[in-house]
Design an enzyme around this catalytic site. Structure first.
Site, PDB file in Angstrom:
ATOM      1  N   LYS A 280       0.837  -1.206   0.000  1.00  0.00           N
ATOM      2  CA  LYS A 280       0.000   0.000   0.000  1.00  0.00           C
ATOM      3  C   LYS A 280       0.869   1.253   0.000  1.00  0.00           C
ATOM      4  CE  LYS A 280      -4.028  -1.742   2.546  1.00  0.00           C
ATOM      5  NZ  LYS A 280      -5.016  -1.554   1.475  1.00  0.00           N
ATOM      6  N   GLU A 352      -6.455  -9.390   0.312  1.00  0.00           N
ATOM      7  CA  GLU A 352      -6.173 -10.527   1.203  1.00  0.00           C
ATOM      8  C   GLU A 352      -7.366 -10.923   2.051  1.00  0.00           C
ATOM      9  OE1 GLU A 352      -5.667  -7.485   2.038  1.00  0.00           O
ATOM     10  OE2 GLU A 352      -6.579  -7.494   4.026  1.00  0.00           O
ATOM     11  N   ARG A 354     -10.521 -11.379   1.391  1.00  0.00           N
ATOM     12  CA  ARG A 354     -11.349 -12.431   0.799  1.00  0.00           C
ATOM     13  C   ARG A 354     -10.645 -13.789   0.857  1.00  0.00           C
ATOM     14  NH1 ARG A 354     -11.488  -9.059  -4.721  1.00  0.00           N
ATOM     15  NH2 ARG A 354     -11.331  -7.396  -3.167  1.00  0.00           N
TER      16      ARG A 354
HETATM   17  N1  BES Z   1      -8.368  -3.634   4.052  1.00  0.00           N
HETATM   18  C1  BES Z   1      -8.439  -3.219   2.703  1.00  0.00           C
HETATM   19  C2  BES Z   1      -9.708  -2.407   2.411  1.00  0.00           C
HETATM   20  C3  BES Z   1      -9.751  -1.013   2.973  1.00  0.00           C
HETATM   21  C4  BES Z   1      -9.035   0.004   2.417  1.00  0.00           C
HETATM   22  C5  BES Z   1     -10.580  -0.737   4.039  1.00  0.00           C
HETATM   23  C6  BES Z   1      -9.125   1.286   2.936  1.00  0.00           C
HETATM   24  C7  BES Z   1     -10.684   0.541   4.540  1.00  0.00           C
HETATM   25  C8  BES Z   1      -9.943   1.557   3.988  1.00  0.00           C
HETATM   26  C9  BES Z   1      -8.440  -4.414   1.776  1.00  0.00           C
HETATM   27  O1  BES Z   1      -7.677  -5.476   2.197  1.00  0.00           O
HETATM   28  C10 BES Z   1      -7.859  -3.953   0.483  1.00  0.00           C
HETATM   29  O2  BES Z   1      -6.717  -3.603   0.458  1.00  0.00           O
HETATM   30  N2  BES Z   1      -8.678  -3.974  -0.566  1.00  0.00           N
HETATM   31  C11 BES Z   1      -8.265  -3.537  -1.851  1.00  0.00           C
HETATM   32  C12 BES Z   1      -8.744  -4.545  -2.851  1.00  0.00           C
HETATM   33  C13 BES Z   1      -8.199  -4.326  -4.233  1.00  0.00           C
HETATM   34  C14 BES Z   1      -6.726  -4.656  -4.280  1.00  0.00           C
HETATM   35  C15 BES Z   1      -8.953  -5.218  -5.192  1.00  0.00           C
HETATM   36  C16 BES Z   1      -8.889  -2.166  -2.118  1.00  0.00           C
HETATM   37  O3  BES Z   1     -10.046  -1.958  -1.745  1.00  0.00           O
HETATM   38  O4  BES Z   1      -8.194  -1.320  -2.652  1.00  0.00           O
HETATM   39 ZN    ZN Z   2      -7.436  -5.689   4.219  1.00  0.00          ZN
HETATM   40 MN    MN Z   3      -5.658  -5.307   1.612  1.00  0.00          MN
END
Ligand code: BES
Ligand code: ZN
Ligand code: MN
Length: 496
Positions: A280, A352, A354
């Site tokens: 990230k 991750e 899912r």
């Molecule tokens: N934990 C995150 C989702 C998230 C992001 C929750 C920001 C709250 C605030 C999750 O694991 C994630 O990183 N999801 C990605 C999925 C994508 C790579 C398909 C996302 O939402 O960007």
């Molecule tokens: Zn996450």
């Molecule tokens: Mn994530």
């Protein structure tokens, strides 16, 4: 904080704080009239000054009102008479809770004369008052050092004063509110804990401690070796990159008389989400310690349920892992086999949640569940779509979705359904495995739920994406304790 229901009479001895509701017509309630008589008309006179408009949530503090034994009389605005609905009541409840919390008042009395919701019953009212005061009083101080002066809150008890015929419903509401508050506090404490304390092992230990505290609960923890044996290759592909071992935590509550089908709750427990190799960006990455809020809410709900001794069976499954980049971490393009047998091409290691959830959901099959609800901070897309007010809901069962919507409205812990239409499923097609773990840049919340739906064919299932509702960012950064209210409402109905 202790809540109780008392008869609607003014006490003879001194009162540190009494709350009187007042609509914008300034007409006094029956207790208001008594106080006005004691003060030789001073109360009515003060109300007519322009300081107070009667708008919902506005508060006026009258000190040492002459002729009465009130140290403080709080006049709480209720808005227009006849329009006191759930939304206005919450505004008023939150206002009085935050006004009184910082004052040196040990016992607060709230006169419920005139305080009757036009669209809810008294049980709801007392539950929400209890919840509002507990939410306002919540502080996370566990990580503050010795040098930090923290002023403990003085408010220890709140008495709701009402006519005898309201007492039964109000008392029931106070009971629900107390259990709910225990659940929400446990959820917030777990969620706010930093990632270096709150690891998968810590979550497992807390779940074991909960089972020790309550006879009605049993906790079982699967370690990585046991998960390996069960074939949980999707889960293990996430915890693989971390030095912290992953844990699958199962908390069982048996409250039903006969052996009925249990309701299963599944929580995403990523104790820190760096994104893994698909790392990230740095901004606000600290908030990814909240990526276990789903797990925390499921654990907190179990505490609330056992507090209420609901006559129903529930199984909570918490998929706890840390998502880290390392020499051992899963890489984009890697293919893993889930417990269900479906193979997954991991195109983005930041998707991750899912991966840990799918094996937890498959594990849930063994309980032959009456329903399965998973709770997860799953997608940034849910934040973009809904902001913080409602949680996203997707389901393979229309009746279950309707029930949860209803419970959301009742508890004001609202959800909004998104479509889980077949047309979206092809976005998960993979050239190399049965399914890819991402569906591309569009419809992110829906494709995440589509992924999970491949693992939930054997039961009635709903998915709650709480990425926007689980915590607040900015100055008031911290966990909200959602969706414990919603889940408790749902389970109470199942128990009824
Ligand atoms: N934990 C995150 C989702 C998230 C992001 C929750 C920001 C709250 C605030 C999750 O694991 C994630 O990183 N999801 C990605 C999925 C994508 C790579 C398909 C996302 O939402 O960007
Ligand atoms: Zn996450
Ligand atoms: Mn994530």
């Amino acid at each position: 904080m202790q809540f109780s229901v008392k008869s609607n009479t003014l006490p003879k001895s001194r009162v540190q704080g009494l709350v009187l509701g007042c609509f914008d017509d300034f007409k006094l309630s029956s207790m208001g009239r008594d106080i006005d008589a004691q003060s030789a008309g001073r109360l009515a006179k003060l109300l007519k000054r322009d300081d107070f408009s009667g708008k919902a949530g506005q508060t006026l503090i009258l000190h040492d009102l002459e002729g009465t034994n009130l140290d403080r009389c709080f006049i709480l605005g209720l808005g227009k008479r006849g329009e006191l609905d759930a939304d206005r009541l919450i505004i008023a409840a939150n206002a009085i809770a935050s006004t009184t919390k910082s004052l040196p008042i040990k016992k607060l009395m709230i006169s419920l004369d005139d305080v009757i919701a036009c669209d809810r019953d008294d049980t709801w009212l007392a539950t929400k008052l209890t919840e509002a005061f507990n939410d306002a009083a919540y502080q996370y101080l566990a990580m503050k050092g010795k040098q930090t002066k923290s002023t403990p809150l003085t408010l220890a008890s709140v008495e709701l004063l009402a006519e005898a015929d309201r007492s039964k419903a109000l008392k029931k509401g106070v009971k629900v509110g107390a259990a709910l508050s225990i659940g929400k506090t446990a959820t917030k404490d777990l969620s706010n804990a930093p990632g270096n304390l709150c690891t998968p092992t810590y979550l497992a230990d807390q779940a074991k401690a909960l089972a020790k505290q309550y006879d009605g609960l049993t906790t079982t923890v699967l370690d990585e070796k046991q998960m390996q044996k069960l074939g949980m290759g999707a889960f293990l592909s996430v915890s693989k990159g971390s030095d912290e071992p992953g844990k699958m935590i199962i908390i069982q509550y048996r409250g039903a008389a006969a052996s009925v089908k249990p309701h299963v709750l599944v929580g995403k427990g990523i104790t820190f989400d760096t994104g893994g190799i698909s790392l990230k960006a740095g901004a606000a990455m600290d908030e990814m310690k909240f990526d276990m809020c789903g797990a925390a809410s499921v654990i907190g709900t179990m505490a609330a349920v056992v507090e209420m001794a609901l006559p129903i069976d529930i199984v909570a499954i918490v998929a706890a892992a840390e998502n880290m980049p390392s020499g051992k971490a899963t890489k984009p393009g890697d293919v893993v086999t889930s417990m269900s047998g479906l193979t997954i091409e991991i195109l983005n290691t930041d998707a991750e949640g899912r991966l840990v959830l799918c094996d937890a959901l498959t594990y849930g099959e063994r309980y032959k569940p009456a329903s399965v609800i998973d709770v997860a901070t799953l997608t940034g897309a849910a934040v973009a779509t809904f902001g913080s007010h409602v949680s996203a809901m997707l389901s393979n069962d229309d009746a279950l979705a309707a029930e949860l919507s209803d419970c959301g409205n009742a508890s004001l812990d609202q959800v909004w359904q998104l479509p889980l239409h077949d047309e979206y499923q092809h976005l998960l097609d993979s050239n190399f495995a049965d399914i890819a773990n991402i569906g591309g840049p569009r419809a992110g919340t829906i494709t995440a739920a589509c992924f999970l739906s491949r693992f939930t064919k054997k039961f009635k299932w709903a998915h709650l994406d709480i990425a926007g509702s689980a915590w607040n960012s900015g100055a008031a950064k911290g966990a909200t304790g959602r969706p414990v209210s919603l889940l408790l409402e749902y389970l109470r109905r199942k128990a009824a």
